[in-house]
Design an enzyme around this catalytic site. Structure first.
Site: not given
Length: 450
Positions: A200, A379
């Protein structure tokens, strides 16, 4: 953390199933056998184990209880995107973990051990306790390794409650983030991101945006200087979102230093040392330091026969099958794989059904299906309380936005996306995804591959 108890005590599920399974293993002498062996019970492993079982059942070719085995010695399973929420004061970290054994249905066997070595030529693995388990098909979903020791002084700084150093990249430290952010009244707050691959990659700035908003809304904004110091060359890998984030950074008065990689921390003198792209170093004073540590492939995969030179499981980026024909019964997904896309939970939701379809087809017909993965990942970039920029893209860093036709350009920060991240996604994860009943942009509907 992992607890290496004798395996017969840690195989989960009803006692009757356990007894039958162990009796079957005993009949195969020293080698235990599974139809499908999954390495890792994180987001990828749990999702794909359930989807594989369900796919065979849907085809009218159900697997027996215990045919799908999952190896993982962890005591807990974590919803890791929740650590950012905990770091922003939007929940307790305990909201984002469950006992791992509680997440397995009776028909999937959990063996609480870790893999030590791969032997793909004989379709088997050995565990850290010395057991040998063979398989018809192998799925590697082992995650990645967080290299806390990769920054000098970081482990000691994280363990010191008064250091001002914290990280959302661990269950043990994500609550320290909120403590440090909320306690700061003035000074220099530095948020870092390492060069290279991390899970991430938007998370290091998510927590920065949340801290900025907290300081603005609590009247501290003029007393706290925020810097984003990153080893990367830009705010984000996808130019469309990077340009929007950089404009937001300038608008909010946040300074940035690109291609600056954190290499050491001196807590006593409150100094962080960064290495620049030209090899020189620069020291920065901090009052608060949020660290995203460097990451890499797990040690037991790196250097194994199934790994590429960088240490990731080497799979075809479309089919998720191993690139070596002789290892054609091996698949991988998620953070441990060589897939050239961002390592996120969202990516796994699109990878799992493709892997499942191809594994089923290989076991059923000897050939992969038409199912291909296009690199989709997402994201959800928190940019403040009540707002979020939802970045979605595929291979080639090309945007692939799910809501643009309905809501418009997704570089626009929206409250509805914020509630996706804060409320919807955690619910979907625990109630659907880990049970194998969530398929990314397809939602609860398993994609049909032609």
């Amino acid at each position: 953390m992992s607890n290496m108890l004798p395996a017969c005590r840690r195989v989960t599920g009803p006692r009757a199933r356990q007894t039958v399974a162990l009796a079957r293993y005993a009949s195969t002498s020293t080698k235990e056998k599974s139809r499908v062996l999954v390495i890792g019970a994180g987001s990828g492993g749990l999702t794909v184990a359930n989807q594989i079982y369900n796919r065979f059942k849907a085809a009218g070719k159900p697997l027996n209880a215990g045919d799908v085995m999952v190896l993982d010695a962890a005591d807990y399973h974590y919803y890791q995107p929740g650590w950012t929420l905990a770091g922003a004061g939007l929940g307790s970290k305990t909201d984002f973990r469950r006992p791992l054994a509680s997440l397995f249905p009776p028909h999937i066997t959990h063996i609480a051990e870790n893999v030590k070595s791969f032997y793909p030529e004989s379709s088997s693995v050995t565990t850290t306790s010395g057991r040998t388990i063979s398989y018809d098909s192998l799925v590697v979903a082992a995650g990645l390794k967080t290299n806390w020791d990769g920054i000098a002084g970081l482990p000691q700084a994280l363990a010191d409650p008064s250091s001002g150093v914290s990280s959302i990249y661990s269950y043990d430290t994500c609550d320290k983030v909120w403590h440090d952010v909320d306690a700061l009244r003035s000074g220099n707050a530095i948020f870092t991101q390492p060069a290279g691959i991390i899970k991430c990659a938007g998370a290091p700035q998510k927590i920065m945006w949340m801290a900025w908003d907290r300081y603005q809304k609590s009247g501290r904004g003029n007393n706290i200087k925020i810097d984003f110091v990153t080893g990367m060359p830009s705010m984000f890998s996808v130019k469309k979102y990077s340009d929007a984030l950089n404009a937001l950074r300038i608008e909010r008065g946040i300074e940035a230093a690109f291609q600056h990689n954190l290499v050491s921390i001196d807590v006593a003198n409150r100094k962080a040392t960064f290495k620049r792209d030209d090899g020189s170093t620069v020291d920065r004073d901090f009052t608060l330091l949020h660290v995203a540590p460097p990451m890499g492939p797990p040690d037991f995969i790196k250097g194994s026969p199934i790994a590429d030179p960088a240490g990731w499981v080497e799979i075809d980026q479309a089919t998720l099958r191993h690139v070596k024909p002789e290892f054609g019964n091996i698949f991988a997904l998620g953070d441990c794989s060589s897939l050239p896309t961002s390592k996120t939970v969202a990516a796994i939701t699109s990878q799992a059904p493709v892997l499942t379809e191809n594994l089923f087809s290989v076991m059923d017909t000897g050939k992969v299906s038409s199912a291909t993965y296009d690199g989709y990942t997402s994201c959800p970039l928190l940019t403040g309380y009540g707002e979020l920029m939802l970045a979605e893209f595929k291979y080639g860093l090309v945007p692939k936005e799910s809501f643009a036709n309905y809501l418009g350009d997704q570089t626009k920060r929206r409250r509805i996306f914020y509630h996706f991240k804060k409320d919807l996604f955690p619910w979907v994860y625990w109630s659907r995804m880990v049970d194998g009943k969530w398929f990314g942009p397809s939602g609860p509907f398993r994609p049909k591959f032609v």
